[in-house]
Write a protein that holds these residues in place. Structure first.
Motif, short mmCIF file in Angstrom:
data_model
loop_
_atom_site.label_atom_id
_atom_site.label_comp_id
_atom_site.label_asym_id
_atom_site.label_seq_id
_atom_site.Cartn_x
_atom_site.Cartn_y
_atom_site.Cartn_z
N UNK A 33 33.09 21.05 85.74
CA UNK A 33 31.67 21.27 85.94
C UNK A 33 30.88 21.36 84.63
N UNK A 34 31.52 21.89 83.59
CA UNK A 34 30.82 22.11 82.33
C UNK A 34 31.00 21.01 81.30
N UNK A 35 31.39 19.83 81.73
CA UNK A 35 31.61 18.72 80.80
C UNK A 35 30.39 18.49 79.92
N UNK A 36 30.65 18.27 78.63
CA UNK A 36 29.57 18.10 77.66
C UNK A 36 29.43 19.30 76.75
N UNK A 37 29.89 20.46 77.22
CA UNK A 37 29.92 21.65 76.37
C UNK A 37 31.24 21.66 75.61
N UNK A 38 31.16 21.77 74.29
CA UNK A 38 32.38 21.82 73.48
C UNK A 38 32.97 23.22 73.50
N UNK A 39 34.30 23.29 73.57
CA UNK A 39 35.01 24.57 73.55
C UNK A 39 36.15 24.51 72.55
N UNK A 40 36.29 25.58 71.80
CA UNK A 40 37.44 25.79 70.91
C UNK A 40 37.94 27.20 71.16
N UNK A 41 39.26 27.38 71.22
CA UNK A 41 39.78 28.74 71.33
C UNK A 41 40.56 29.12 70.09
N UNK A 42 40.40 30.37 69.69
CA UNK A 42 41.18 30.96 68.61
C UNK A 42 42.14 31.95 69.27
N UNK A 43 43.44 31.77 69.01
CA UNK A 43 44.48 32.54 69.70
C UNK A 43 45.25 33.39 68.68
N UNK A 44 44.70 34.57 68.34
CA UNK A 44 45.34 35.38 67.30
C UNK A 44 46.56 36.14 67.80
N UNK A 45 47.43 36.45 66.85
CA UNK A 45 48.54 37.36 67.08
C UNK A 45 47.99 38.79 67.04
N UNK A 46 48.82 39.78 66.74
CA UNK A 46 48.37 41.17 66.70
C UNK A 46 47.37 41.34 65.55
N UNK A 47 46.16 41.77 65.87
CA UNK A 47 45.09 41.82 64.87
C UNK A 47 45.03 43.21 64.23
N UNK A 48 45.30 43.24 62.93
CA UNK A 48 45.15 44.46 62.13
C UNK A 48 44.11 44.17 61.04
N UNK A 49 44.16 44.89 59.93
CA UNK A 49 43.15 44.70 58.90
C UNK A 49 42.10 45.79 58.92
#
Length: 340
Positions: free
Chosen positions: A175-191
Motif C-alpha cells: 500500500x505504501x509503495x513510493x515511500x522509501x524505508x531503511x531500517x537500522x538494526x542495532x545490537x545491545x545499545x550502551x554508551x
C-alpha cells in the motif's frame, strides 16, 4: 538542510539522533506522548550539546491516530524511533506487540501522506537473531529473520520488534509503495546517557554496578555505542543506496564477565560492588524471582549470538567505537547522573 521528524524524541537513541542531526544543521522536530516533555528534553539536549537547544515537540502516541498527520506535515525525512521497551517482561505480549506494530504503521502512513522522502526506522538485532535454536547462523546478517515459533528466546519484546519491522516492510512494498524505508538494526545499545532517564538496555550496567548481582551469569551480547547507532541513522537518511535496506550495527560479543572486568578496571571505586565470579544458571532463576529485570537474562544463558556489520561499514561508511568504549561511556554517564 532538511526538515526532519524524530519520533519518540525523549528516548535514549532518539536523543543522540537529534543531537547529531542538529549538529549537521538540519531542522529537527520531535514527537512525544505529551508536549509537556519539551521543556525537560530541551534542558537535557542543551546540557549535552553545551549550547541552547530548542526542539519543537508535536504530540503523537503509538496507540492513537491523533497527531501523526500534523507531526509529519512538511517533513523531508522521518526517523521512527519510538517503540515500547519494557523494564520487565509483560504478562501479555500484546502489550508490546500491538503498539510497536501499529505505531510503526501510523508513522509510515502519515509520512507517505505528507510526501516524506524516506523513513529510517529503528529496528533491532532482535528481528534477525532469535528463534533459531541450535541452528542459528553464525554470524547473523541482514538476510536473516527471527523465527516467531514459540521458542523460549522469543520474548514479548523480541516479538514486538519483529512484528513492527515485518509490518513496515509489508507496507512500503504494498500500500505504501513510493515511500522509501531503511531500517537500522542495532545490537545491545550502551554508551553515554544524557540524563537519569535512560533506556532499559542500560540496566545491564546498573545491575552490575549497583551490587545487585552476586556474580556474573553466563550471558553475553553484541554491544554497540548509542552514538554509533545515531550515526548509522543519520548516514542512512540521505545515502542514495540505503533505501530499501536493513543494516545490522554492532561491534563485538561480550560476556557479562568481560563487561564486569572492564568496569572494575576503569572504575576501581566500584570494584567492591562488581561481581567477580560466575554464577550457575539455577541461581539466575532464583535471582529473577526477587529481581524482575534478571528474568530477561534466562533465555540468553550460555548463548552466543554474533552479527556481521560488514554491510553498514561498506554501504554507509560506518565505523563503530569498540564495545569496551561503549561500556565505559555508559558507566561514566550513569555515575555522572547519580544513578549508580
Amino acid at each position: 538542510m532538511a526538515k526532519v521528524l524524530v519520533t519518540g524524541a525523549t528516548g535514549f537513541i532518539a536523543g543522540h539522533v537529534i543531537h547529531q542531526l542538529i549538529e549537521a544543521g538540519h531542522e529537527v522536530t520531535g514527537t512525544a506522548r505529551s508536549a509537556s516533555r519539551a521543556g525537560p528534553l530541551n534542558q537535557t539536549l542543551s546540557a549535552y550539546a553545551g549550547r541552547p537547544v530548542s526542539l519543537p515537540i508535536r504530540e503523537a502516541d503509538l496507540s492513537s491516530d491523533k497527531g501523526w498527520a500534523q507531526a509529519s506535515e512538511g517533513m523531508d525525512y522521518v526517523h521512527h524511533i519510538a517503540s515500547p521497551i519494557p523494564a520487565t517482561v509483560p504478562k501479555n505480549a500484546d502489550e508490546l506487540i500491538i503498539p510497536a506494530r501499529d505505531g510503526a504503521l501510523r508513522a509510515l502512513k502519515a509520512a507517505k501522506a505528507a510526501g516524506v522522502k524516506r523513513v529510517v526506522m529503528t529496528s533491532s538485532m532482535a528481528t534477525c537473531a532469535y528463534g533459531w535454536g541450535d541452528q542459528r547462523p553464525n554470524p547473523i546478517t541482514e538476510e536473516h529473520w527471527s523465527q516467531d515459533n514459540g521458542a523460549a528466546d522469543m520474548t514479548p519484546y523480541i516479538r514486538s520488534k519483529l512484528a513492527a519491522e515485518r509490518a513496515a516492510w509489508d507496507y512500503v512494498n504494498g500500500e505504501g509503495q513510493g515511500l522509501e524505508l531503511t531500517t537500522i538494526n542495532p545490537a545491545l545499545v550502551l554508551g553515554p546517557v544524557m540524563s537519569g532517564d535512560f533506556s532499559a538496555s542500560v540496566q545491564i550496567l546498573t545491575q552490575l554496578m549497583s551490587g545487585k548481582l552476586p556474580g556474573t551469569p553466563k550471558v553475553g551480547f553484541v554491544v554497540v555505542d548509542v552514538r554509533d547507532v545515531a550515526a548509522a541513522h543519520v548516514a542512512a537518511m540521505t545515502s542514495p543506496v540505503a533505501a530499501g535496506e536493513r543494516f545490522l550495527v554492532g561491534d563485538r560479543f561480550m560476556w557479562f564477565s568481560e563487561v564486569a572486568a572492564t568496569l572494575a578496571r576503569e572504575f576501581p571505586a566500584y570494584a567492591s560492588k562488581l561481581p567477580s565470579r560466575d554464577i550457575p544458571a539455577w541461581m539466575v532463576h532464583l535471582i529473577a524471582l526477587i529481581n524482575p529485570p534478571a528474568k530477561q537474562l534466562i533465555p540468553e544463558l550460555g548463548r552466543e549470538r554474533h552479527i556481521s556489520s560488514e554491510k553498514a561499514r561498506r554501504v554507509l561508511g560506518w565505523q563503530p567505537r569498540t564495545s569496551e568504549e561503549a561500556v565505559i561511556a555508559g558507566a561514566r554517564g550513569l555515575i555522572e547522573a547519580g544513578v549508580v
